[in-house]
Scaffold this motif. Structure first.
Motif, PDB file in Angstrom:
ATOM      1  N   HIS A  90       0.191   8.979  -6.074  1.00 44.80           N
ATOM      2  CA  HIS A  90       0.151  10.418  -5.783  1.00 44.80           C
ATOM      3  C   HIS A  90       1.273  11.180  -6.486  1.00 44.80           C
ATOM      4  O   HIS A  90       1.107  12.361  -6.812  1.00 44.80           O
ATOM      5  N   GLY A 101       1.020   7.650   1.584  1.00 46.76           N
ATOM      6  CA  GLY A 101       1.442   7.808   0.193  1.00 46.76           C
ATOM      7  C   GLY A 101       1.413   9.248  -0.261  1.00 46.76           C
ATOM      8  O   GLY A 101       2.332   9.723  -0.947  1.00 46.76           O
ATOM      9  N   SER A 103      -1.042   3.457   5.649  1.00 45.91           N
ATOM     10  CA  SER A 103      -0.124   3.380   4.510  1.00 45.91           C
ATOM     11  C   SER A 103      -0.674   4.134   3.303  1.00 45.91           C
ATOM     12  O   SER A 103       0.067   4.791   2.583  1.00 45.91           O
ATOM     13  N   THR A 104      -1.967   3.999   3.088  1.00 47.74           N
ATOM     14  CA  THR A 104      -2.585   4.692   1.958  1.00 47.74           C
ATOM     15  C   THR A 104      -2.407   6.197   2.085  1.00 47.74           C
ATOM     16  O   THR A 104      -1.977   6.878   1.142  1.00 47.74           O
ATOM     17  N   SER A 156       0.525   3.625  -3.187  1.00 43.91           N
ATOM     18  CA  SER A 156      -0.135   4.914  -2.970  1.00 43.91           C
ATOM     19  C   SER A 156       0.802   6.077  -3.267  1.00 43.91           C
ATOM     20  O   SER A 156       0.400   7.079  -3.864  1.00 43.91           O
ATOM     21  N   THR A 157       2.070   5.939  -2.871  1.00 44.40           N
ATOM     22  CA  THR A 157       3.040   6.996  -3.179  1.00 44.40           C
ATOM     23  C   THR A 157       3.209   7.139  -4.686  1.00 44.40           C
ATOM     24  O   THR A 157       3.231   8.258  -5.215  1.00 44.40           O
ATOM     25  N   ALA A 215       9.959   1.187   0.892  1.00 41.97           N
ATOM     26  CA  ALA A 215       8.668   0.940   1.532  1.00 41.97           C
ATOM     27  C   ALA A 215       8.460  -0.568   1.668  1.00 41.97           C
ATOM     28  O   ALA A 215       7.533  -1.143   1.089  1.00 41.97           O
ATOM     29  N   TYR A 257       0.813  -1.219   0.000  1.00 37.10           N
ATOM     30  CA  TYR A 257       0.000   0.000   0.000  1.00 37.10           C
ATOM     31  C   TYR A 257       0.847   1.270   0.000  1.00 37.10           C
ATOM     32  O   TYR A 257       0.552   2.224  -0.718  1.00 37.10           O
ATOM     33  N   THR A 258       1.907   1.301   0.804  1.00 37.55           N
ATOM     34  CA  THR A 258       2.722   2.519   0.889  1.00 37.55           C
ATOM     35  C   THR A 258       3.339   2.849  -0.456  1.00 37.55           C
ATOM     36  O   THR A 258       3.251   3.987  -0.941  1.00 37.55           O
ATOM     37  N   GLY A 259       4.003   1.865  -1.064  1.00 36.99           N
ATOM     38  CA  GLY A 259       4.651   2.106  -2.346  1.00 36.99           C
ATOM     39  C   GLY A 259       3.674   2.439  -3.448  1.00 36.99           C
ATOM     40  O   GLY A 259       3.892   3.369  -4.241  1.00 36.99           O
TER      41      GLY A 259
END
Length: 428
Positions: free
Chosen positions: A48, A378, A374-375, A44-45, A237, A40-42
């Motif tokens: 964005h 991002g 995590s979302t 979502s980043t 991430a 999710y972190t990677g």
């Protein structure tokens, strides 16, 4: 040669939406931002960044959502582990207030993003219950609720009678209901995030582990099995699957397995008797148990299990026994799946953001609140990657501090789980 590992044998793997194509990287690339980790972190980043016209490339060792992102309990829970007053005491009034506003807003952020991109992931926002079955935990939860109410949050403290109606069990004596919480299908969500990121212009490559990372002139150089990536900036991430790509980073978190058992779809009458208004719930105990009823009447029970990979609900039989204790009508129900994955716990139980070198950003340590946190992170990380150190984010940026005696974590975690289960069973 890259070894492709199958998804854990989860309910999600059997029922998720189809994945978007994320072929292995096989040609050298030069990009603005390279992201290591396709959870999710990677993802979502990357989304964005792409929304703002920044070229982002995600390197995922397996497939997007293979780790804890696609295998968690499916809860979108607001907030951080610590109470609002504690956060302000730890980080000061100004940053503390921003951390509180940000973390308690992560669920609305996530569900808004799901609606905006029409991600099919069985999402619903029916609230989160943090429940207590002993007086000490109930007092602590009521204290948390009062701190949230004082800050104008949509939170209320529920008593035993209200909880009996909401949960269908006599177990709980008090709980905090936050109406911003909810649930979703984690693997479908991960795949939807990947699809959204790609549609916005990001590149996502599965089966492409980052083997090494080093400076190469003005850029960073990432070796993968079949290609080299040069990037102006890099985000790491990797959360519970953090390795030795960056010095000492692996020793800043404790990777802990969290396990889930799922029933077959329950008859309507039984499903209605369990969590009839369909919030998600997590207990405030020595060992956290969490659960929800999904949109197909399945009960998903989660908690700590063996500190190894599992393949069957029999590997976490205690979760099935506990479910029958909560709802005796479940006796004889079929349990079809049991699985787990690794999440990252930090020593202070806060998420960690690091900038250990110029144009390197690291984010890890969700401490069991990874879906919404995590979302939303991002967007924060994308802002920092674009604007640099002058672009303030709503989480502290700290130095890398390895956990002392880190090599002993497997024994320590196993001992803590066993002791916690005994204490919960005894009600102490």
């Amino acid at each position: 040669m890259t070894t492709r590992l199958p998804l854990p044998p989860s309910l999600y793997a059997d029922t998720a939406v189809a994945p978007v194509a994320t072929p292995p990287l096989d040609v050298d690339k030069t990009v603005s931002v390279a992201i290591v980790g396709g959870g999710y972190t990677g993802l979502s980043t990357a989304l964005h960044l792409a929304e703002q016209g920044v070229e982002a490339l995600v390197l995922e060792a397996q497939e997007p959502g293979w780790g804890a992102s696609g295998n968690n309990g499916g809860h979108t829970n607001p907030g951080l582990k610590h109470d609002p007053d504690q956060i302000e005491a730890d980080f000061g009034a100004e940053l503390g207030r921003r951390m509180i506003d940000f973390s308690y807003g992560t669920t609305n952020f996530t569900h808004d993003l799901i609606r905006r991109y029409q991600i099919p992931c069985e999402a619903r926002q029916n609230g989160t219950l943090r429940a207590a079955y002993n007086e000490a935990s109930a007092a602590a939860i009521e204290k948390t609720a009062q701190q949230c109410i004082r800050r104008g949050m949509p939170v209320q403290y529920l008593n035993r009678e209200q909880l009996r109606e909401m949960t269908g069990t006599e177990r709980y004596i008090g709980a905090m209901l936050d109406t911003r919480g909810g649930g979703l299908h984690p693997l479908s969500y991960a795949r939807g995030l990947a699809r959204a990121a790609i549609s916005a212009g990001a590149k996502v490559h599965g089966e492409t582990p980052a083997l090494s990372l080093r400076r190469d002139g003005a850029r960073w150089r990432i070796e993968t099995p079949h290609a080299v990536v040069h990037a102006d900036k890099v985000l790491l991430a990797t959360n519970g699957f953090t390795d030795n790509l960056w010095p000492a980073l692996r020793r800043t978190i404790v990777p802990v397995f969290s396990s889930i058992a799922a029933t077959a779809p329950l008859p309507d009458a039984i499903a209605r008797s369990i969590m009839p208004t369909r919030p998600v719930l997590y207990e405030s105990g020595h060992i956290t148990v969490y659960y929800r009823i999904d949109q197909h009447n399945r009960l998903l029970m989660g908690g700590r299990g063996p500190m190894r990979w599992i393949k069957s609900p029999n590997d976490v039989a205690y979760l099935m026994r506990y479910a029958e204790r909560l709802w005796p009508q479940l006796k004889g129900a079929a349990w079809t799946h049991g699985w787990n994955s690794r999440l990252a716990i930090t020593k202070d139980h806060y998420p960690h953001v690091h900038e250990p070198a110029e144009n390197i950003l690291i984010s890890l340590g969700c401490n069991g609140r990874g879906v919404a946190l995590s979302t939303a992170m991002g967007a924060q990380l994308a802002r920092r990657l674009i604007g640099g150190a002058r672009a303030e984010i709503d989480m502290p940026v700290t130095g890398i501090k390895p956990i002392p005696m880190h090599a002993f974590w497997p024994l320590g975690v196993t001992t803590a789980v066993i002791a916690g289960r005994v204490r919960d069973r005894l009600g102490v």
